[in-house]
Design a protein around this motif. Structure first.
Motif, short mmCIF file in Angstrom:
data_model
loop_
_atom_site.label_atom_id
_atom_site.label_comp_id
_atom_site.label_asym_id
_atom_site.label_seq_id
_atom_site.Cartn_x
_atom_site.Cartn_y
_atom_site.Cartn_z
N ASP A 130 0.52 7.72 10.37
CA ASP A 130 -0.31 8.62 10.41
C ASP A 130 -1.29 8.40 9.09
OD1 ASP A 130 -1.01 11.59 11.04
OD2 ASP A 130 -0.33 11.69 8.86
N PHE A 131 -0.62 7.98 8.12
CA PHE A 131 -1.32 8.01 6.70
C PHE A 131 -2.53 6.93 7.08
CE2 PHE A 131 -2.18 6.87 2.28
CZ PHE A 131 -2.29 8.09 1.54
N LEU A 132 -2.20 5.89 7.38
CA LEU A 132 -3.01 4.96 7.79
C LEU A 132 -4.09 5.12 8.43
CD1 LEU A 132 -0.74 1.61 7.37
CD2 LEU A 132 -2.20 2.51 5.63
N ILE A 184 17.49 3.04 -0.78
CA ILE A 184 16.77 2.05 -1.93
C ILE A 184 15.80 1.15 -0.98
CG2 ILE A 184 17.24 0.53 -3.52
CD1 ILE A 184 19.57 1.74 -4.33
N LEU A 185 16.44 0.69 0.12
CA LEU A 185 15.43 -0.34 0.81
C LEU A 185 14.15 0.24 1.30
CD1 LEU A 185 14.81 -3.21 2.01
CD2 LEU A 185 16.45 -2.48 4.01
N TYR A 186 14.49 1.60 1.94
CA TYR A 186 13.52 2.19 2.68
C TYR A 186 12.22 3.02 1.55
CZ TYR A 186 11.58 6.31 5.36
OH TYR A 186 10.80 7.28 6.09
N LEU A 187 12.98 3.20 0.59
CA LEU A 187 12.04 3.80 -0.57
C LEU A 187 10.93 2.57 -1.11
CD1 LEU A 187 14.23 6.13 -2.65
CD2 LEU A 187 12.20 6.81 -1.12
N PHE A 188 11.59 1.37 -1.39
CA PHE A 188 10.77 0.10 -1.61
C PHE A 188 9.76 -0.02 -0.68
CE2 PHE A 188 10.25 -4.32 -1.28
CZ PHE A 188 9.90 -4.75 -2.61
N LEU A 189 10.22 -0.20 0.58
CA LEU A 189 9.46 -0.53 1.85
C LEU A 189 8.09 0.54 2.09
CD1 LEU A 189 11.74 -1.95 4.20
CD2 LEU A 189 10.44 -3.41 2.90
N SER A 190 8.55 1.73 1.74
CA SER A 190 7.67 2.97 1.91
C SER A 190 6.38 2.81 1.01
CB SER A 190 8.10 4.14 1.62
OG SER A 190 9.38 4.48 2.49
N ALA A 191 6.68 2.14 -0.07
CA ALA A 191 5.61 1.75 -1.20
C ALA A 191 4.46 0.86 -0.89
CB ALA A 191 5.85 1.45 -2.51
N VAL A 192 4.95 -0.19 0.20
CA VAL A 192 4.14 -1.17 0.61
C VAL A 192 2.82 -0.87 1.07
CG1 VAL A 192 4.07 -3.50 2.05
CG2 VAL A 192 6.04 -2.84 0.46
N LEU A 232 -6.64 2.79 -6.99
CA LEU A 232 -5.68 3.10 -8.07
C LEU A 232 -4.73 4.08 -7.89
CD1 LEU A 232 -7.70 1.70 -11.00
CD2 LEU A 232 -6.03 0.39 -9.85
N ILE A 233 -5.28 5.21 -7.69
CA ILE A 233 -4.37 6.36 -7.39
C ILE A 233 -3.45 6.22 -6.31
CG2 ILE A 233 -4.37 8.79 -6.73
CD1 ILE A 233 -7.10 9.12 -8.38
N MET A 234 -3.95 5.64 -5.12
CA MET A 234 -2.90 5.32 -4.19
C MET A 234 -1.90 4.23 -4.52
SD MET A 234 -3.98 4.12 -0.25
CE MET A 234 -4.98 5.47 0.27
N ALA A 235 -2.10 3.32 -4.95
CA ALA A 235 -1.21 2.33 -5.39
C ALA A 235 -0.22 2.69 -6.58
CB ALA A 235 -1.98 1.14 -5.61
N MET A 236 -0.66 3.34 -7.48
CA MET A 236 0.00 3.19 -8.69
C MET A 236 0.78 4.84 -9.00
SD MET A 236 -2.51 1.35 -11.40
CE MET A 236 -1.32 1.49 -12.77
N PRO A 237 0.05 5.66 -8.92
CA PRO A 237 0.86 7.30 -9.01
C PRO A 237 1.81 7.25 -7.55
CG PRO A 237 -1.28 7.42 -9.89
CD PRO A 237 -1.31 6.18 -9.13
N GLY A 239 2.86 4.67 -5.84
CA GLY A 239 3.85 3.83 -5.92
C GLY A 239 5.01 4.24 -7.13
N MET A 240 4.40 4.87 -7.95
CA MET A 240 5.50 5.40 -9.02
C MET A 240 6.41 6.39 -8.41
SD MET A 240 5.22 3.70 -11.76
CE MET A 240 6.19 4.78 -12.89
N VAL A 241 5.91 7.22 -7.61
CA VAL A 241 6.89 8.43 -6.90
C VAL A 241 8.01 7.79 -6.30
CG1 VAL A 241 6.75 10.13 -5.20
CG2 VAL A 241 4.89 10.19 -6.70
#
Length: 264
Positions: A130-132, A184-192, A232-237, A239-241
């Motif tokens: 949905d996001f993409l 942990i795996l789910y959250l890591f993959l969610s940032a990709v 940068l907002i999409m990738a950094m803040p 990803g930081m969440v």
């Protein structure tokens, strides 16, 4: 320029919706609580989390951020999207006790749908798909030109955002969260996905969305620079969440393991 700070969106439907959301929660936590068989008092922390979620929705949809994003700045629109998908949903889930939601599971159709939608792979695919999808130029421009489509986009962002965070913060044991290692795996993959899309925006040589290419420039930000900031907002803040959530899950898991070892 100063008028931009007063461009609040006082659409009655938004104000009514947010008031109902907060009002129904307060009523369920207060005078209606006796109607729930397994209800227990809502804690101050839960109430605070939920009201923070409602306030986040208010900032995203009513404050000048909405007008800036619709007419002038892609970066403002991106900030709004992150508030709707990565901030408000976990706040609302942290604030909602399971007993408020359990009556819905007594409806067989809702129960079956909820079990299917909260499967981790399904939740991951729906949220990121949905996001993409809405950031494809044709769909993105459609939301800016058609208010109805824009409302649908925001509702889907919030709905899939709830699903995305449900597998981490589920308040219902009937629809459980994943075990900590899987979280942990789910959250890591969610940032990709968001990181990839953010990088594409940062590296794009031209402005991707025609509305922002033609928009009046405000705050001294050029259209291409605005697009870079959006990436940068999409990738950094964004990803930081996920990184923050991953860290909290990891340390909570380690603390549980240490307590279990100490009890042996």
């Amino acid at each position: 320029m100063s008028d931009l700070w007063f461009a609040w969106n006082w659409d009655p439907s938004l104000l009514i919706g947010l008031t109902l959301l907060g009002g129904v929660y307060c009523a369920a936590a207060g005078p209606w609580r006796a109607r729930f068989a397994d209800a227990h008092p809502v804690t101050r922390a839960q109430a605070t989390w939920f009201l923070l979620g409602v306030f986040t929705l208010f900032i995203a949809l009513v404050s000048p951020l909405d007008e800036w994003g619709d007419r002038y700045l892609f970066s403002a629109h991106m900030t709004q999207h992150l508030l709707l998908t990565l901030v408000a949903p976990p706040f609302l889930l942290l604030g909602t006790p399971g007993w408020m939601l359990r009556p819905f599971l007594r409806v067989p159709l809702i129960a079956r749908g909820a079990h299917g939608l909260t499967l981790p792979l399904v939740a991951f695919a729906l949220f990121n798909g949905d996001f993409l999808l809405w950031h494809l130029p044709a769909f993105y421009e459609a939301t800016l030109q058609n208010p109805t489509i824009h409302i649908v986009e925001h509702l889907l962002f919030m709905a899939t955002g709830i699903l995305n965070w449900w597998v981490i913060l589920s308040p219902l044991p009937e629809l459980p969260a994943m075990p900590a290692p899987a979280q942990i795996l789910y959250l890591f993959l969610s940032a990709v996905p968001a990181t990839i899309l953010g990088a594409m925006l940062v590296l794009a040589p031209t402005v991707i969305y025609p509305t922002y290419a033609a928009a009046p420039r405000v705050f001294g930000v050029g259209a291409l620079d605005d697009q870079v900031v959006s990436g940068l907002i999409m990738a950094m803040p964004g990803g930081m969440v996920y990184l923050l959530a991953l860290s909290l899950v990891f340390f909570a898991w380690m603390a549980r393991e240490e307590r279990a070892d100490a009890a042996v």
